[in-house]
Design a protein around this motif. Structure first.
Motif, PDB file in Angstrom:
ATOM      1  N   ARG A  76     -19.623   0.254   2.808  1.00 25.99           N
ATOM      2  CA  ARG A  76     -18.650  -0.678   2.241  1.00 25.99           C
ATOM      3  C   ARG A  76     -18.203  -0.181   0.866  1.00 25.99           C
ATOM      4  O   ARG A  76     -19.027   0.179   0.029  1.00 25.99           O
ATOM      5  CB  ARG A  76     -19.243  -2.084   2.108  1.00 25.99           C
ATOM      6  N   LEU A  77     -16.901  -0.152   0.649  1.00 23.54           N
ATOM      7  CA  LEU A  77     -16.327   0.213  -0.643  1.00 23.54           C
ATOM      8  C   LEU A  77     -15.697  -1.025  -1.259  1.00 23.54           C
ATOM      9  O   LEU A  77     -14.953  -1.756  -0.588  1.00 23.54           O
ATOM     10  CB  LEU A  77     -15.261   1.299  -0.494  1.00 23.54           C
ATOM     11  N   GLU A  78     -15.994  -1.260  -2.539  1.00 27.31           N
ATOM     12  CA  GLU A  78     -15.417  -2.383  -3.271  1.00 27.31           C
ATOM     13  C   GLU A  78     -14.802  -1.867  -4.565  1.00 27.31           C
ATOM     14  O   GLU A  78     -15.429  -1.071  -5.285  1.00 27.31           O
ATOM     15  CB  GLU A  78     -16.489  -3.418  -3.583  1.00 27.31           C
ATOM     16  N   ARG A  79     -13.618  -2.319  -4.881  1.00 30.04           N
ATOM     17  CA  ARG A  79     -12.963  -1.921  -6.126  1.00 30.04           C
ATOM     18  C   ARG A  79     -13.571  -2.702  -7.290  1.00 30.04           C
ATOM     19  O   ARG A  79     -13.674  -3.924  -7.252  1.00 30.04           O
ATOM     20  CB  ARG A  79     -11.469  -2.213  -6.033  1.00 30.04           C
ATOM     21  N   LEU A  80     -13.971  -2.005  -8.333  1.00 31.04           N
ATOM     22  CA  LEU A  80     -14.523  -2.633  -9.533  1.00 31.04           C
ATOM     23  C   LEU A  80     -13.528  -2.649 -10.690  1.00 31.04           C
ATOM     24  O   LEU A  80     -13.792  -3.275 -11.708  1.00 31.04           O
ATOM     25  CB  LEU A  80     -15.796  -1.901  -9.963  1.00 31.04           C
ATOM     26  N   SER A  81     -12.395  -1.953 -10.523  1.00 30.48           N
ATOM     27  CA  SER A  81     -11.403  -1.902 -11.596  1.00 30.48           C
ATOM     28  C   SER A  81     -10.058  -1.555 -10.987  1.00 30.48           C
ATOM     29  O   SER A  81      -9.992  -1.052  -9.862  1.00 30.48           O
ATOM     30  CB  SER A  81     -11.789  -0.835 -12.637  1.00 30.48           C
ATOM     31  N   PRO A  82      -8.969  -1.807 -11.710  1.00 33.92           N
ATOM     32  CA  PRO A  82      -7.681  -1.279 -11.265  1.00 33.92           C
ATOM     33  C   PRO A  82      -7.628   0.231 -11.475  1.00 33.92           C
ATOM     34  O   PRO A  82      -8.552   0.828 -12.039  1.00 33.92           O
ATOM     35  CB  PRO A  82      -6.675  -1.998 -12.176  1.00 33.92           C
ATOM     36  N   VAL A  83      -6.552   0.848 -10.994  1.00 33.65           N
ATOM     37  CA  VAL A  83      -6.321   2.270 -11.216  1.00 33.65           C
ATOM     38  C   VAL A  83      -5.565   2.432 -12.528  1.00 33.65           C
ATOM     39  O   VAL A  83      -4.507   1.838 -12.717  1.00 33.65           O
ATOM     40  CB  VAL A  83      -5.509   2.890 -10.066  1.00 33.65           C
ATOM     41  N   TYR A  84      -6.122   3.239 -13.434  1.00 28.69           N
ATOM     42  CA  TYR A  84      -5.469   3.512 -14.710  1.00 28.69           C
ATOM     43  C   TYR A  84      -4.778   4.867 -14.646  1.00 28.69           C
ATOM     44  O   TYR A  84      -5.344   5.838 -14.126  1.00 28.69           O
ATOM     45  CB  TYR A  84      -6.485   3.493 -15.847  1.00 28.69           C
ATOM     46  N   ILE A  85      -3.571   4.922 -15.151  1.00 20.38           N
ATOM     47  CA  ILE A  85      -2.794   6.154 -15.199  1.00 20.38           C
ATOM     48  C   ILE A  85      -2.718   6.595 -16.651  1.00 20.38           C
ATOM     49  O   ILE A  85      -2.115   5.905 -17.480  1.00 20.38           O
ATOM     50  CB  ILE A  85      -1.374   5.948 -14.648  1.00 20.38           C
ATOM     51  N   ASN A  86      -3.337   7.726 -16.976  1.00 19.80           N
ATOM     52  CA  ASN A  86      -3.399   8.178 -18.372  1.00 19.80           C
ATOM     53  C   ASN A  86      -3.850   7.040 -19.288  1.00 19.80           C
ATOM     54  O   ASN A  86      -3.260   6.779 -20.327  1.00 19.80           O
ATOM     55  CB  ASN A  86      -2.041   8.726 -18.810  1.00 19.80           C
ATOM     56  N   GLU A  87      -4.917   6.343 -18.852  1.00 19.39           N
ATOM     57  CA  GLU A  87      -5.575   5.266 -19.598  1.00 19.39           C
ATOM     58  C   GLU A  87      -4.782   3.970 -19.650  1.00 19.39           C
ATOM     59  O   GLU A  87      -5.207   3.012 -20.284  1.00 19.39           O
ATOM     60  CB  GLU A  87      -5.917   5.716 -21.038  1.00 19.39           C
ATOM     61  N   ASP A  88      -3.635   3.884 -18.988  1.00 16.90           N
ATOM     62  CA  ASP A  88      -2.822   2.668 -19.002  1.00 16.90           C
ATOM     63  C   ASP A  88      -2.642   2.142 -17.584  1.00 16.90           C
ATOM     64  O   ASP A  88      -2.747   2.880 -16.605  1.00 16.90           O
ATOM     65  CB  ASP A  88      -1.439   2.948 -19.610  1.00 16.90           C
ATOM     66  N   LEU A  89      -2.320   0.844 -17.478  1.00 18.51           N
ATOM     67  CA  LEU A  89      -1.980   0.266 -16.194  1.00 18.51           C
ATOM     68  C   LEU A  89      -0.569   0.697 -15.803  1.00 18.51           C
ATOM     69  O   LEU A  89       0.252   1.010 -16.668  1.00 18.51           O
ATOM     70  CB  LEU A  89      -2.068  -1.255 -16.255  1.00 18.51           C
ATOM     71  N   PRO A  90      -0.238   0.712 -14.515  1.00 16.05           N
ATOM     72  CA  PRO A  90       1.095   1.141 -14.073  1.00 16.05           C
ATOM     73  C   PRO A  90       2.193   0.266 -14.682  1.00 16.05           C
ATOM     74  O   PRO A  90       2.031  -0.947 -14.836  1.00 16.05           O
ATOM     75  CB  PRO A  90       1.039   0.953 -12.555  1.00 16.05           C
ATOM     76  N   ASP A  91       3.322   0.891 -15.035  1.00 18.27           N
ATOM     77  CA  ASP A  91       4.443   0.133 -15.599  1.00 18.27           C
ATOM     78  C   ASP A  91       5.739   0.359 -14.818  1.00 18.27           C
ATOM     79  O   ASP A  91       6.799  -0.123 -15.217  1.00 18.27           O
ATOM     80  CB  ASP A  91       4.651   0.488 -17.082  1.00 18.27           C
ATOM     81  N   VAL A  92       5.670   1.084 -13.694  1.00 13.07           N
ATOM     82  CA  VAL A  92       6.817   1.278 -12.819  1.00 13.07           C
ATOM     83  C   VAL A  92       6.648   0.335 -11.634  1.00 13.07           C
ATOM     84  O   VAL A  92       5.547   0.153 -11.116  1.00 13.07           O
ATOM     85  CB  VAL A  92       6.918   2.742 -12.351  1.00 13.07           C
TER      86      VAL A  92
END
Length: 311
Positions: A70-86
């Motif tokens: 089982r895989l569970e996400r513990l965080s969002p995906v960060y892009i260059n240390e930031d959250l997505p903005d597109v």
């Protein structure tokens, strides 16, 4: 029988192997659960992109021909240390939640086979879709959700997407097998990279160290050369396994491909939770991004995640 060796002031302990010098995964549910941080770096020329996220991997049970993780996400995906903005990156991040918790079928060599809980994922989709529509509106959103839904409803499509996920392809690799009396073997390995229609094939030398490292862990090393006429390339990976359970402590893998210019991909996986007591890690019987982007033909600005994860 191997004996301890001493180099300088460091004494190395011989590793223990099963028959025919095999490395076998030895776990017992529910004690196996690991938290990992995953870092992926994409480089092309002078450009570099960093992705980072955290997840939990849990061993659930063994079926007749596969193990279930089982895989569970513990965080969002960060892009260059930031959250997505597109927009499409944000949609990808939000809709990817439908896959988790994700159950995977993995063979006894450690290789990913398929998604095990497809019907659960399908059942979660309607509620998540409505929640996404509360925050994202417009024709691009509607088109994206329609394409996402088509992909989710098809079990083969979902399994294929995760088969091509770089973390899953690296973590759930066929490393639990016999390495022979020389502690090494050569095999063809394939990796989904750079949006090529056919995954590059590497002739890979795989070696297990007959001695534990200074931390008391077992190491497996991969060295591969690209078998593709139009490209030059190489692949290297270092797997560090717990000496008792043979579960993964950390991985560092790197792929270099060169056609017109050099493209490199690095993935680093390392535990963030403390090691569990050895007595909890009893042996099993001896029977031995990740974000998914199902975007179809959306023709708007894709953003970083869209361009990296579409096929």
């Amino acid at each position: 029988m191997e004996e301890e060796i001493t180099s300088g002031e460091i004494t190395r302990t011989p590793a223990k192997f099963a028959g025919n010098f095999s490395v076998l995964l030895q776990l017992k549910p529910p004690h196996f659960s690991r938290d990992y941080e995953v870092m992926i770096v994409f480089s092309e020329g002078m450009n570099e992109l960093n992705l980072k996220y955290q997840l939990k991997v849990t061993y659930v049970k063994t079926l007749e021909k596969a193990r279930i993780f089982r895989l569970e996400r513990l965080s969002p995906v960060y892009i260059n240390e930031d959250l997505p903005d597109v927009l499409l990156d944000q949609l990808a991040l939000e809709t990817a939640q439908v896959f988790y918790p994700l159950l995977l079928e993995v063979d006894f060599d450690g290789k990913f086979l398929s998604v095990h809980n497809h019907q659960e994922i399908v059942g979660r989709w309607p509620e998540l879709k409505e929640k996404v529509k509360e925050y994202f509106v417009g024709p691009v959103t509607e088109r994206y959700l329609d394409l996402m839904e088509k992909g989710i409803l098809d079990q083969d499509t979902v399994s294929e997407r995760f088969k091509n996920d770089l973390f899953i392809r690296t973590y759930f690799a066929a490393i639990y097998k016999s390495y022979g009396v020389d502690y090494r073997l050569e095999e063809q390995v394939f990796f989904p990279m750079n949006e090529e229609p056919d995954p590059p094939s590497f002739l890979c030398r795989q070696e297990v160290d007959p001695y534990l490292n200074v931390d008391g862990d077992l190491e497996i090393h991969h060295h591969g050369n690209l078998e593709l006429a139009d490209f030059e390339g190489d692949y290297k990976a270092d797997y560090v396994l717990d000496a008792g359970t043979r579960s993964i402590e950390r991985i560092h893998a790197c792929w270099n491909l060169k056609k017109e210019q050099l493209k490199s991909t690095d993935i680093m996986v390392f535990r963030t939770d403390p090691k569990a007591p050895v007595q909890e890690e009893a042996a099993e019987n001896q029977h031995l991004s990740s974000l998914v982007y199902l975007d179809g033909e959306v023709k708007q600005k894709r953003g970083i995640l869209g361009s990296l994860f579409r096929r």
